[in-house]
Design an enzyme around this catalytic site. Structure first.
Site, PDB file in Angstrom:
ATOM      1  CG  ASP A  22      -1.603  -1.196   1.573  1.00 19.71           C
ATOM      2  OD1 ASP A  22      -1.443  -2.184   0.858  1.00 19.71           O
ATOM      3  OD2 ASP A  22      -2.334  -1.197   2.577  1.00 19.71           O
TER       4      ASP A  22
HETATM    5  C1  FRU Z   1      -3.947  -3.697   2.471  1.00 18.43           C
HETATM    6  C2  FRU Z   1      -3.389  -4.085   3.831  1.00 18.43           C
HETATM    7  C3  FRU Z   1      -3.866  -3.144   4.906  1.00 18.43           C
HETATM    8  C4  FRU Z   1      -2.795  -3.294   5.950  1.00 18.43           C
HETATM    9  C5  FRU Z   1      -1.556  -3.470   5.115  1.00 18.43           C
HETATM   10  C6  FRU Z   1      -0.520  -4.389   5.711  1.00 18.43           C
HETATM   11  O1  FRU Z   1      -3.199  -4.195   1.411  1.00 18.43           O
HETATM   12  O2  FRU Z   1      -3.742  -5.426   4.131  1.00 18.43           O
HETATM   13  O3  FRU Z   1      -5.153  -3.411   5.390  1.00 18.43           O
HETATM   14  O4  FRU Z   1      -2.709  -2.180   6.796  1.00 18.43           O
HETATM   15  O5  FRU Z   1      -1.972  -3.972   3.866  1.00 18.43           O
HETATM   16  O6  FRU Z   1       0.657  -4.387   4.962  1.00 18.43           O
END
Ligand code: FRU
Length: 539
Positions: A22
């Site tokens: 992300d």
């Molecule tokens: C989305 C996610 C979020 C989390 C992060 C962990 O891709 O699963 O919900 O905060 O990635 O890396």
């Protein structure tokens, strides 16, 4: 360095190696764009998550800094997951992020502030000891409680959302604060929808009812609508609605006629997840970042030494109809355009494909307008398709199956003899009361390679056909094809791994396999130069 570079992108955001997911806390501060992102400093698979940090003057050339936020306290010792930045009225940024506190992935929300506000690079972040700012209460599922949003202000209170689920119901919990320190859960969530599962990475922001300018998160009022976007863990798609934010009740009501759930509007109908917007006060734009995962076998990620890219940042604004968002790659990308090829008034009869001789077809930007003289030959739309995802319609019809009006479009990352190609194309159908336009980015023919995920991503685009034109822009970059149909009314991103159509063996064509002749009214293609991509900032 045993990093296999064949599928590495040339102008998309990525670090030199390892896993990314992300985009986090994008913001503009003292003349620099900041992008943080979920990063595994130890390998090309998900794990050991820290916030990597990069800065840019133009959203295209990036320099890297040391990770900004990494496990170091009891409240984030098992991982620093996604979050957002808020730039306070005095100009000071604050980051909210999810801290993982144990092996069971128990989640709480923390804040971090810059150690030195006079450093435009914001190199060092402090996590004060009065963390966390939010603990899950007894009614909240503590391992599904994460990804705090940017805060907005209304009627004496700051507010944030935290993504969650209650059994199968997706939930955006609302928290309020008077002083930005003490946060209290509101009685009701801002919004929730049965059956949608965990809401990851919620994003909530105002859009203007007139014009393309973005708005600060706290703008409300007559001339404004709100957008709520969530990332659905269950389907790995994101969907959004537009609606009304009632600040008295502190609730969000999607507009009549919009589908609230996985079959709703998507920011992108392909490989695009965990996206986040920010308001750029230097240009008055709202800018969207989204992550595209790899679509091959994780073993191959290990072999190539990296996994994941951020797609090109997009300007987002509300369509004048008020019924959807529009998106367009930020204008700064055009600085990378090099050698240009043009076609105009090129006729394409059924079965034609014509090469566009760009110098680097594996790393290119193409912008084309197609026209046709009639809609009469549009194929009938099968009412059963209403129950399907557009991707299944694309899989049934494909790019080769002769049609009426379409299929026509681009063959990207194509080998000379078309053993491999990723077609991006339109097919126009005639339904009972109107025409339906399908845009498809079909990875099924993209590669002769094995163990790849090759989905026929597609979406229906709501476009006025009275001028009998359809436009398409595709950003082609070795292992990604990021396409925008009908002036940004739809976006579809595909990750593809050609084995023959790589580097100078990649070609680009326009094609038509429909019985209605298509004219390439105007086409511009550019070889794209390579920007500075995450070279360390010189200290
Ligand atoms: C989305 C996610 C979020 C989390 C992060 C962990 O891709 O699963 O919900 O905060 O990635 O890396």
């Amino acid at each position: 360095e045993n990093v296999n570079q064949v599928h590495r992108t040339g102008y998309h955001f990525q670090p030199p190696r390892h896993w990314i997911n992300d985009p986090n806390a994008p913001m503009y501060y003292k003349g620099l764009y900041h992008l943080f992102y979920q990063y595994n400093p130890k390998g090309a698979v998900w794990g050991n998550i820290v916030w990597a940090h990069s800065v840019s003057k133009d959203l295209i050339n990036w320099e890297s800094l040391e990770p900004a936020i990494y496990p170091s306290k009891w409240f984030d010792n098992y991982g620093c997951w996604s979050g957002s930045a808020t730039v306070l009225p005095n100009g000071e940024p604050v980051i909210f992020y999810t801290g993982i506190v144990d092996k069971n992935n128990s989640q709480i929300q923390n804040y971090a502030i810059p150690a030195n506000l006079s450093d435009p690079y914001l190199r060092e972040w402090v996590k004060p000891d009065d963390n966390p700012i939010v603990n899950p209460d007894a009614n909240v599922n503590g391992s599904a409680f994460r990804d705090p949003t940017t805060a907005w202000w209304a009627d004496g209170h700051w507010r944030i959302l935290i993504g969650s689920r209650r059994k199968h119901r997706g939930v955006a919990y609302l928290y309020r604060s008077k002083d930005f320190k003490k946060w209290v859960k509101a009685k009701h969530p801002l919004h929730s929808v049965q059956g949608t599962g965990m809401w990851e990475c919620p994003d909530f922001y105002p859009v203007s009812l007139s014009g393309e300018n973005g708005l600060d998160p706290s703008v409300m009022g007559q001339n404004v609508k709100h957008v709520l976007k969530v990332s659905l863990d269950m389907t790995r798609y994101e969907y959004y609605t537009m609606g009304t934010y009632d600040k008295k009740e502190d609730k969000y009501f999607p507009d009549e006629g919009l589908v609230d759930g996985w079959a709703g509007l998507r920011l992108d109908y392909g490989n695009f997840y965990a996206s986040k917007t920010f308001f750029d006060p230097s240009t008055n734009r709202r800018i969207l970042w989204g992550w595209a995962n790899e679509s091959d076998d994780p073993h191959k990620d290990k072999d190539k030494g990296w996994a994941g890219i951020q797609l090109i940042p997009r300007k987002v604004w509300l369509d004048p109809s008020g019924k959807q968002l529009l998106q367009w790659p930020v204008a700064e990308l055009e600085k990378l355009r090099g050698h240009n090829v043009q076609l105009s008034n090129q006729m394409l009869d059924q079965g034609n494909h014509v090469e566009v001789k760009v110098i680097t077809a594996a790393q290119a930007d193409v912008d084309v307008t197609f026209s046709f003289s009639s809609l009469d030959k549009a194929e009938p739309f099968d009412p059963n398709w209403d129950k399907l995802d557009a991707l299944d319609v694309c899989a049934q019809k494909g790019s080769k199956d002769p049609g009426g009006l379409g299929p026509f479009g681009l063959l990207t990352l194509a080998s000379e003899n078309l053993e491999e190609f990723t077609p991006v194309f339109f097919r126009v159908f005639k339904a009972a009361d109107k025409h339906k336009v399908l845009l498809c980015s079909d990875a099924r023919s993209s590669s002769l390679g094995k163990e790849l995920y090759k989905p026929s991503f597609a979406g229906f685009v709501d476009v006025d056909l009275t001028d009998k034109k359809l436009s398409l822009r595709s950003l082609i970059d070795h292992s990604v094809v990021e396409s925008f149909g009908a002036g940004g009314r739809i976006a579809i991103s595909s990750r593809v791994y050609p084995t023959i159509a790589v580097f100078e063996k990649a070609h680009l064509y326009v094609f038509n396999n429909g019985s209605e002749a298509i004219t390439v009214e105007n086409l511009n293609a550019w070889s794209m130069n390579t920007p500075v991509m995450n070279v360390p900032v010189k200290s």
